[in-house]
Design an enzyme around this catalytic site. Structure first.
Site, mmCIF file in Angstrom:
data_model
loop_
_atom_site.group_PDB
_atom_site.id
_atom_site.type_symbol
_atom_site.label_atom_id
_atom_site.label_comp_id
_atom_site.label_asym_id
_atom_site.label_seq_id
_atom_site.Cartn_x
_atom_site.Cartn_y
_atom_site.Cartn_z
ATOM 1 C CG ASP A 9 -1.667 -1.238 1.480
ATOM 2 O OD1 ASP A 9 -1.207 -2.310 1.034
ATOM 3 O OD2 ASP A 9 -2.708 -1.156 2.142
ATOM 4 C CD GLU A 40 -6.495 1.161 1.424
ATOM 5 O OE1 GLU A 40 -7.681 1.451 1.277
ATOM 6 O OE2 GLU A 40 -5.966 1.072 2.529
ATOM 7 C CG ASN A 41 -4.180 4.150 2.893
ATOM 8 O OD1 ASN A 41 -5.101 4.868 3.246
ATOM 9 N ND2 ASN A 41 -4.010 2.924 3.340
ATOM 10 C CG ASN A 68 -9.979 0.053 4.057
ATOM 11 O OD1 ASN A 68 -8.933 -0.276 3.508
ATOM 12 N ND2 ASN A 68 -9.990 0.634 5.243
ATOM 13 C CG HIS A 69 -8.724 4.241 3.429
ATOM 14 N ND1 HIS A 69 -9.622 4.865 4.260
ATOM 15 C CD2 HIS A 69 -7.846 3.610 4.237
ATOM 16 C CE1 HIS A 69 -9.302 4.613 5.521
ATOM 17 N NE2 HIS A 69 -8.230 3.847 5.541
ATOM 18 C CG HIS A 152 -7.189 -3.742 1.123
ATOM 19 N ND1 HIS A 152 -5.911 -3.278 0.901
ATOM 20 C CD2 HIS A 152 -7.760 -2.857 1.973
ATOM 21 C CE1 HIS A 152 -5.740 -2.157 1.561
ATOM 22 N NE2 HIS A 152 -6.830 -1.885 2.236
ATOM 23 C CG HIS A 177 -6.216 -3.172 5.518
ATOM 24 N ND1 HIS A 177 -6.694 -1.882 5.327
ATOM 25 C CD2 HIS A 177 -6.648 -3.536 6.756
ATOM 26 C CE1 HIS A 177 -7.383 -1.497 6.406
ATOM 27 N NE2 HIS A 177 -7.362 -2.481 7.289
ATOM 28 C CG HIS A 179 -0.081 0.271 5.747
ATOM 29 N ND1 HIS A 179 -0.252 1.629 5.923
ATOM 30 C CD2 HIS A 179 -0.966 -0.093 4.798
ATOM 31 C CE1 HIS A 179 -1.198 2.058 5.112
ATOM 32 N NE2 HIS A 179 -1.648 1.032 4.424
HETATM 33 FE FE LIG Z 1 -6.740 -0.406 3.763
#
Ligand SMILES: [Fe+2]
Length: 259
Positions: A9, A40-41, A68-69, A152, A177, A179
């Site tokens: 990520d 995603e981040n 999710n983000h 994720h 997810h 990290h």
């Molecule tokens: Fe995430």
């Protein structure tokens, strides 16, 4: 044999820019045939902007995955609709913008990439990733040579369960997810290369890419925090899979830290 690299990520726009500037060299140095990046981040606690996603694709990523983000960045929604190389998790509601899988190409082979999200301790409601992935594999049967999954999810238990569920049906299943890179690289009994979490790409010295003080303050006070990106040197956690493209199986997998 295909050499496939997956990078964890990306945690900020600056980290995305740094990684983009390195991607062609990384591909060359490690003789990579196919490269996946979870972004995603990359908008900093939200998905990448369209510009960031475009930059990653033009700089050497074959597919950009999400989590999710991802949808929190409204500046990505049009691109999710327009470019199937930028994915969001497949098990979101059908009305969500974008798609959760794509078939790309590496050295003439068809590479099915699926992005799914876990349901345990996650902040976005999602359907069963097991059922959603089954549907894709059935729908796309005969239209791909190898399958790869970015799962994720928060818990190693859910990730391992999905890895074993797909054993023999995907060449690689890797988690994102948390990290935090995990040390459980393995080839499952029927040939799927598996790792619970790739790790991250961002600045060193903080808490998952975020300045430590801002995270600690939140725990000490229970107040909402304004996170700031960590300020150390950039790095990227990656896993390199060697894949037998005729068998849809992993031959080996190994971990790398790009600095
Ligand atoms: Fe995430």
């Amino acid at each position: 044999m295909l050499r496939i690299m997956a990078i964890g990520d990306i945690t900020s726009p600056a980290a995305a820019e740094w990684l983009a500037s390195r991607l062609w060299d990384i591909r060359k140095e490690h003789a990579i045939d196919f490269l996946l990046v979870n972004a995603e981040n990359a908008g900093f606690v939200m998905g990448p902007s369209a510009d960031t996603a475009k930059n990653l694709l033009e700089s050497g990523a074959d597919v950009v995955t999400g989590g999710n983000h991802t949808l929190q960045n409204f500046a990505l929604h049009n691109m999710l609709e327009a470019n199937s190389r930028v994915l969001r998790p497949i098990n979101l509601p059908a009305a969500a913008p974008g798609v959760g899988y794509t078939v790309a190409e590496a050295k003439g082979y068809r590479v099915l990439v699926i992005n799914a999200m876990g349901r345990v301790h996650m902040d976005v409601p999602a359907d069963s990733p097991f059922e959603a992935i089954d549907k894709v594999l059935k729908r796309e049967a005969g239209r791909y040579d190898i399958a790869l999954l970015d799962f994720h999810a928060e818990t190693t238990g859910e990730k391992l369960a999905l890895g074993h569920y797909l054993d023999g049906r995907a060449a690689a299943v890797f988690g994102t997810h948390t990290h935090v890179p995990t040390a459980d690289l393995q080839i499952l009994p029927k040939g799927t290369g598996f790792v619970s979490d790739l790790g991250m790409c961002g600045a060193d010295g903080g808490i998952m890419g975020i300045k430590a003080e801002t995270v600690i303050h939140r725990y000490l006070t229970a107040l909402p925090a304004r996170f700031q990106a960590a300020e150390g040197a950039f790095f990227a956690d990656a896993v390199l899979f060697e894949v037998d493209e005729g068998q849809n199986k992993a031959l080996s997998l190994s971990r790398l830290k790009i600095q």
